[in-house]
Design a protein around this motif. Structure first.
Motif, PDB file in Angstrom:
ATOM      1  N   ALA A  49      35.757  26.309  33.933  1.00  0.00           N
ATOM      2  CA  ALA A  49      36.617  25.515  33.051  1.00  0.00           C
ATOM      3  C   ALA A  49      36.382  25.904  31.591  1.00  0.00           C
ATOM      4  N   ALA A  50      35.123  26.088  31.208  1.00  0.00           N
ATOM      5  CA  ALA A  50      34.816  26.506  29.836  1.00  0.00           C
ATOM      6  C   ALA A  50      35.374  27.896  29.560  1.00  0.00           C
ATOM      7  N   TYR A  51      35.259  28.784  30.505  1.00  0.00           N
ATOM      8  CA  TYR A  51      35.815  30.146  30.406  1.00  0.00           C
ATOM      9  C   TYR A  51      37.325  30.080  30.195  1.00  0.00           C
ATOM     10  N   ALA A  52      38.006  29.267  30.995  1.00  0.00           N
ATOM     11  CA  ALA A  52      39.463  29.145  30.904  1.00  0.00           C
ATOM     12  C   ALA A  52      39.908  28.472  29.607  1.00  0.00           C
ATOM     13  N   ALA A  53      39.055  27.634  29.033  1.00  0.00           N
ATOM     14  CA  ALA A  53      39.418  26.895  27.823  1.00  0.00           C
ATOM     15  C   ALA A  53      39.216  27.711  26.543  1.00  0.00           C
TER      16      ALA A  53
END
Length: 164
Positions: A49-53
């Protein structure tokens, strides 16, 4: 250039793509091969999720005819990375198709002046793909990561945009 396997790159959808991506990376060594030290083992939803954000990152899922998800790639700045083919889709020429599509997007839609990347020196299949697509070695970084007591060497590569 016509490639043997048509694929499309679609925007990464964390809810649908993250669970599948986790099934493609099943060991710590596979995780480091895919993403270097950027993630910790085990790969989980919070890290993805952090990667995608990350607002500076473009992330795509490679889809083959029939809407089968077969790969993953991202670009941050001018840095191509996180190239991965689904285990069941490997050895079918999809790596080259995936990277070719990503290069087209980088030089086309994103209008990047160049693309850089890092690849592990022992990942000879990936090195061959990059070299065939015109990437050239810029630097070799000996022993930058140690995996299970073995030092890994990284190859830094660059491809300049064609004249427009």
């Amino acid at each position: 250039m016509t490639l043997p396997h048509p694929i499309s790159l679609l925007p990464y959808r964390p809810t649908e793509d993250a669970p599948l991506l986790r099934t493609w990376v099943t060991t710590r060594t596979e995780l480091i091969t895919w993403a270097g030290p950027a993630f910790s083992w085990p790969l989980d939803d919070a890290q993805l999720a952090a990667y995608a954000a990350d607002p500076g990152r473009h992330i795509w899922t490679a889809v083959s005819p029939g809407n089968h998800r077969v790969g993953h790639v991202s670009v941050s700045g001018t840095r191509l990375g996180r190239v991965l083919i689904a285990p069941e889709a490997r050895d079918q020429g999809l790596g080259r198709a995936l990277v070719s599509q990503a290069v087209e997007l980088c030089f086309g839609e994103l209008a990047l002046p160049e693309i850089t990347l890092g690849v592990w020196a022992h990942n000879t299949a990936a090195l061959r793909i990059y070299e065939k697509l015109g990437f050239r070695t810029e630097e070799i970084l000996e022993g930058v990561e140690e995996v299970d007591g073995v030092p890994w060497t990284a190859v830094q590569m660059r491809l300049t945009a064609p004249d427009r």
